[in-house]
Design an enzyme around this catalytic site. Structure first.
Site, mmCIF file in Angstrom:
data_model
loop_
_atom_site.group_PDB
_atom_site.id
_atom_site.type_symbol
_atom_site.label_atom_id
_atom_site.label_comp_id
_atom_site.label_asym_id
_atom_site.label_seq_id
_atom_site.Cartn_x
_atom_site.Cartn_y
_atom_site.Cartn_z
ATOM 1 N N LYS A 55 0.067 -1.877 8.904
ATOM 2 C CA LYS A 55 0.217 -0.927 9.993
ATOM 3 C C LYS A 55 -1.000 0.006 10.034
ATOM 4 O O LYS A 55 -1.493 0.442 8.993
ATOM 5 C CB LYS A 55 1.483 -0.081 9.757
ATOM 6 C CG LYS A 55 1.909 0.690 11.009
ATOM 7 C CD LYS A 55 2.691 1.941 10.707
ATOM 8 C CE LYS A 55 4.020 1.785 10.050
ATOM 9 N NZ LYS A 55 5.130 1.554 10.959
ATOM 10 N N ASP A 60 3.878 -2.240 5.925
ATOM 11 C CA ASP A 60 4.358 -1.495 7.099
ATOM 12 C C ASP A 60 4.528 -0.030 6.703
ATOM 13 O O ASP A 60 5.365 0.687 7.244
ATOM 14 C CB ASP A 60 5.697 -2.118 7.534
ATOM 15 C CG ASP A 60 6.227 -1.546 8.822
ATOM 16 O OD1 ASP A 60 5.421 -1.109 9.657
ATOM 17 O OD2 ASP A 60 7.463 -1.528 8.999
ATOM 18 N N ASP A 114 5.044 3.282 -6.486
ATOM 19 C CA ASP A 114 4.083 3.863 -5.550
ATOM 20 C C ASP A 114 2.904 2.904 -5.413
ATOM 21 O O ASP A 114 2.286 2.536 -6.420
ATOM 22 C CB ASP A 114 3.632 5.209 -6.160
ATOM 23 C CG ASP A 114 2.693 5.969 -5.236
ATOM 24 O OD1 ASP A 114 2.142 5.362 -4.298
ATOM 25 O OD2 ASP A 114 2.511 7.178 -5.481
ATOM 26 N N ASP A 148 8.505 -0.404 -2.885
ATOM 27 C CA ASP A 148 8.680 0.841 -2.125
ATOM 28 C C ASP A 148 8.975 1.981 -3.099
ATOM 29 O O ASP A 148 9.500 1.765 -4.186
ATOM 30 C CB ASP A 148 9.826 0.731 -1.104
ATOM 31 C CG ASP A 148 9.674 1.750 0.025
ATOM 32 O OD1 ASP A 148 9.299 1.354 1.146
ATOM 33 O OD2 ASP A 148 9.901 2.966 -0.212
ATOM 34 N N TRP A 195 11.322 -6.399 6.777
ATOM 35 C CA TRP A 195 10.189 -7.336 6.645
ATOM 36 C C TRP A 195 10.443 -8.284 5.465
ATOM 37 O O TRP A 195 10.125 -9.460 5.529
ATOM 38 C CB TRP A 195 8.872 -6.575 6.454
ATOM 39 C CG TRP A 195 8.284 -6.074 7.741
ATOM 40 C CD1 TRP A 195 8.984 -5.723 8.868
ATOM 41 C CD2 TRP A 195 6.897 -5.898 8.059
ATOM 42 N NE1 TRP A 195 8.106 -5.321 9.852
ATOM 43 C CE2 TRP A 195 6.826 -5.414 9.387
ATOM 44 C CE3 TRP A 195 5.715 -6.071 7.353
ATOM 45 C CZ2 TRP A 195 5.611 -5.114 10.016
ATOM 46 C CZ3 TRP A 195 4.505 -5.777 7.982
ATOM 47 C CH2 TRP A 195 4.454 -5.308 9.301
ATOM 48 N N GLY A 237 13.922 -2.821 4.219
ATOM 49 C CA GLY A 237 13.810 -4.219 3.821
ATOM 50 C C GLY A 237 13.823 -5.259 4.931
ATOM 51 O O GLY A 237 13.972 -6.449 4.640
HETATM 52 N N1 SAM Z 1 8.867 -2.522 6.743
HETATM 53 C C1 SAM Z 1 10.071 -1.781 6.423
HETATM 54 C C2 SAM Z 1 11.239 -2.543 6.984
HETATM 55 O O1 SAM Z 1 11.007 -3.436 7.775
HETATM 56 O O2 SAM Z 1 12.380 -2.252 6.623
HETATM 57 C C3 SAM Z 1 10.019 -0.369 6.948
HETATM 58 C C4 SAM Z 1 9.006 0.466 6.215
HETATM 59 S S1 SAM Z 1 9.177 2.181 6.535
HETATM 60 C C5 SAM Z 1 8.527 2.301 8.140
HETATM 61 C C6 SAM Z 1 7.881 2.888 5.590
HETATM 62 C C7 SAM Z 1 8.134 2.873 4.088
HETATM 63 O O3 SAM Z 1 6.915 3.244 3.454
HETATM 64 C C8 SAM Z 1 9.170 3.882 3.595
HETATM 65 O O4 SAM Z 1 10.272 3.205 3.065
HETATM 66 C C9 SAM Z 1 8.430 4.681 2.519
HETATM 67 O O5 SAM Z 1 9.215 4.947 1.387
HETATM 68 C C10 SAM Z 1 7.303 3.725 2.176
HETATM 69 N N2 SAM Z 1 6.159 4.368 1.508
HETATM 70 C C11 SAM Z 1 5.430 5.418 1.963
HETATM 71 N N3 SAM Z 1 4.476 5.736 1.056
HETATM 72 C C12 SAM Z 1 4.604 4.859 0.017
HETATM 73 C C13 SAM Z 1 3.914 4.677 -1.216
HETATM 74 N N4 SAM Z 1 2.879 5.467 -1.563
HETATM 75 N N5 SAM Z 1 4.309 3.681 -2.041
HETATM 76 C C14 SAM Z 1 5.349 2.893 -1.705
HETATM 77 N N6 SAM Z 1 6.055 3.008 -0.555
HETATM 78 C C15 SAM Z 1 5.681 3.988 0.296
#
Ligand code: SAM
EC number: 2.1.1.205
Length: 305
Positions: A156, A116, A91, A75, A55, A53
């Site tokens: 990203k 991200d 998702d 997420d 961002w 969280g």
């Molecule tokens: N931007 C976040 C922060 O600043 O705290 C960090 C994000 S983290 C690098 C990547 C996130 O992408 C993970 O929490 C993962 O659960 C989520 N994610 C990956 N595939 C996803 C999907 N299909 N739907 C939703 N979230 C997804």
């Protein structure tokens, strides 16, 4: 390894804790904003793949704190609540998630969509890059449903072999596409951020989440095209050049002479997927599951007794 070693190795990790951010990624969004003024005039924003969280924290502080702005965070994983941020555990590849976002904005389009997102990395570069691209395209697909004309999309991106194909896809929808690398993103990583401004879908385009934007049957040689079909986007580094270098280790002594004090993480993730593995490891039980079909007949007999 002491608990301070990560603070030494990763200055942004340390600064994130000291400044109350849930993750070091907060600095990436802040540095992107320094360059592109992403939050100017924004009252509705969507944070895709938001957990834990940081961002969303940035977004809520920049546009949501006065109560006038709206931030929706999505997420797969559960996320601790944040003031001014509406959360959806879902998702981003699913139509139902897009519908929920639209519902929360009561039909009003968003000014900014950020993503991200990162899939679980396998270490197989081609697979990881492919998965990242699919996630980005899923984010773009949702963005086509919720973004206002002229709106901005930041996601990203992995600067891998097929990245020009993604740029081409993004250029279909945005008048300006750039690739940006904030100072807090390690040089050693192929991670960067696509900054897409001026949402302007092709005439007659109808958002449709049931169809992937990238046609899976595309010819792999398409990306190798040159001439006018090959899109090369500008590459911009952002963040003040005097900002900390994410690839360097820094001493723990603070520049102002004050004594270093360890700061615990701001908000540990809620039930992360690796939690079970950590618990099993602590108990010395992180062994591979033995399935009967993997065992020779004689062992199966012994195990089942
Ligand atoms: N931007 C976040 C922060 O600043 O705290 C960090 C994000 S983290 C690098 C990547 C996130 O992408 C993970 O929490 C993962 O659960 C989520 N994610 C990956 N595939 C996803 C999907 N299909 N739907 C939703 N979230 C997804």
């Amino acid at each position: 390894m002491g608990r301070t070693s990560k603070d030494k190795r990763d200055v942004y990790y340390r600064l994130a804790k000291e400044n109350g951010w849930r993750a070091r990624s907060a600095f990436k969004l802040l540095q992107l904003d320094e360059e592109f003024h992403l939050f100017q005039g924004v009252t509705r924003a969507v944070d895709l793949c938001a957990a834990p969280g940081s961002w969303s924290q940035v977004l809520s502080q920049k546009i949501g704190v006065q109560g006038s702005g709206h931030v929706v965070a999505v997420d797969l994983q559960a996320m601790a609540p944040l003031p001014g941020v509406l959360q959806i555990q879902g998702d981003i590849t699913q139509l139902s998630t897009a519908k929920e976002i639209i519902q929360h904005f009561e039909g009003c389009p968003a000014d900014l969509v950020v993503c991200d997102g990162a899939p679980d990395v396998t270490g197989l570069h081609d697979v990881d890059e492919y998965m990242q691209a699919q996630l980005l395209l899923a984010a773009l697909n949702i963005a086509t449903h919720v973004l206002k004309p002229g709106g901005c999309f930041v996601a990203k991106i992995f600067r891998g072999r097929d990245v020009t194909l993604i740029y081409s896809q993004l250029r279909v929808f945005f008048s300006s596409v750039l690739c940006a690398k904030p100072r807090s993103s390690r040089n050693s990583s192929i991670e960067a951020f696509a900054v897409c401004q001026g949402y302007d879908p092709p005439e007659g385009f109808l958002p449709d989440l049931t169809k992937p934007l990238l046609d899976h049957s595309y010819d792999p040689d398409f990306n190798q095209l040159d001439g006018p079909t090959r899109i090369i986007v500008p590459f911009v580094t952002c963040g003040d050049l005097s900002a900390y270098d994410s690839d360097r280790s820094y001493p723990l002594d603070l520049e102002d002479g004050s004594e270093y004090k360890y700061t615990p993480p701001t908000q540990p993730p809620i039930s992360p997927p690796y939690q079970e593995a950590c618990t099993l490891k602590k108990k010395g039980r992180l062994a591979k599951e033995i399935r009967p079909q993997d065992c020779p007949i004689s062992t199966v007999d012994t195990l089942s007794q």
